[in-house]
Design a protein around this motif. Structure first.
Motif, PDB file in Angstrom:
ATOM      1  N   PRO A 158     -11.515 -34.159 -36.010  1.00 49.97           N
ATOM      2  CA  PRO A 158     -10.675 -35.231 -36.561  1.00 49.97           C
ATOM      3  C   PRO A 158      -9.353 -34.679 -37.094  1.00 49.97           C
ATOM      4  O   PRO A 158      -9.311 -33.568 -37.629  1.00 49.97           O
ATOM      5  CB  PRO A 158     -11.538 -35.808 -37.685  1.00 49.97           C
ATOM      6  CG  PRO A 158     -12.510 -34.740 -38.023  1.00 49.97           C
ATOM      7  CD  PRO A 158     -12.741 -33.938 -36.775  1.00 49.97           C
ATOM      8  N   THR A 163     -12.348 -38.185 -44.456  1.00 46.74           N
ATOM      9  CA  THR A 163     -13.356 -37.436 -43.701  1.00 46.74           C
ATOM     10  C   THR A 163     -13.547 -36.063 -44.341  1.00 46.74           C
ATOM     11  O   THR A 163     -12.599 -35.286 -44.433  1.00 46.74           O
ATOM     12  CB  THR A 163     -12.900 -37.306 -42.237  1.00 46.74           C
ATOM     13  OG1 THR A 163     -12.790 -38.630 -41.690  1.00 46.74           O
ATOM     14  CG2 THR A 163     -13.886 -36.504 -41.406  1.00 46.74           C
ATOM     15  N   GLY A 201     -12.927 -39.596 -34.619  1.00 39.95           N
ATOM     16  CA  GLY A 201     -11.589 -40.183 -34.530  1.00 39.95           C
ATOM     17  C   GLY A 201     -11.586 -41.702 -34.578  1.00 39.95           C
ATOM     18  O   GLY A 201     -10.541 -42.324 -34.809  1.00 39.95           O
TER      19      GLY A 201
END
Ligand SMILES: [Zn+2]
Length: 230
Positions: A132, A110, A104
């Motif tokens: 995330p 990602t 995070g």
């Protein structure tokens, strides 16, 4: 496999992210009592690519069960000359708590296997708050994320585990992640996967696939040894 788009293999740093100092008996798996946790930085010409994000902070259950020593990812990457805001991409090999804990903190795209995102919804799979939820790009199988850098699906340790292949005219590097726990087990004539009994077959296939990438340098999440295989 990745096109040979890079003239030269970019340097790869091993980033120490701390240590799990206690492993509950029911989770040992016969591998080890304590283990180091590490991330990797690929110093790609298009910007740094980070693989894995260490252990998070502030989860009482994780602290009690594993007594982790956690390194701040900002500090760890700064030591490699990388600022969080300059990161081009984050790859998560899988979503166990010691691989996604500080994801995070990184706002870059990602990359996680879709199968892993699904698996991680199961209770007790990971710390849900550490999954995330920013610019997550679900991947189905193999996917080129930057010139010469490809994630490849290597299920077994988890349903959506992935590894990273970096390729250039000058050679190839493979970030195995936890598709195999130790370099020694990876190189053995009968490679030993790190997974439960039901996943042995698929895990062995993943290791075979990774080994077929030799000649290459192989990096592991929980083993300091960088393995050179011809
Ligand atoms: Zn794991």
């Amino acid at each position: 496999m990745t096109g040979r788009y890079l003239a030269k293999l970019p340097p790869i740093d091993i980033v120490p992210m701390g240590r799990v100092t206690r492993v509950p008996d029911w989770l040992g798996g016969g591998f080890s009592d304590t283990f180091d946790v590490r991330s990797f930085v690929i110093h790609h010409p298009g910007g740094p690519i980070v693989v894995d994000a260490g252990i998070g902070r502030g989860d009482a259950l994780i602290d009690e069960l594993y007594e982790p020593q956690t390194v701040d990812i900002g500090d760890a990457l700064a030591a490699c000359g990388v600022a969080l805001e300059d990161i081009q991409a984050l790859v998560l090999t899988h979503l166990h708590f010691d691989h996604c804990g500080q994801a995070g903190r990184i706002s870059a795209p990602t990359f996680v296997q879709r199968a892993e995102l699904e698996a991680a919804r199961a209770p007790h799979y990971t710390v849900p708050e550490w999954i995330p939820d920013g610019d997550v790009r679900p991947v189905d199988g193999d996917f080129v994320i930057a010139a010469g850098v490809e994630v490849i699906a290597t299920p077994g340790h988890t349903p959506g585990h992935q590894s990273v292949v970096v390729e250039a005219d000058g050679g190839r590097a493979v970030i195995v992640g936890q598709a195999c726990y130790r370099a020694h087990d990876f190189a053995a004539p009968e490679p030993v996967p790190d997974c439960d009994e039901d996943s042995m077959h698929v895990a062995r296939s993943s290791i075979e696939r990774l080994r077929a990438l030799a000649p290459a340098e192989f990096f592991f999440s929980h083993d300091n040894q960088v393995l050179q295989m011809e």
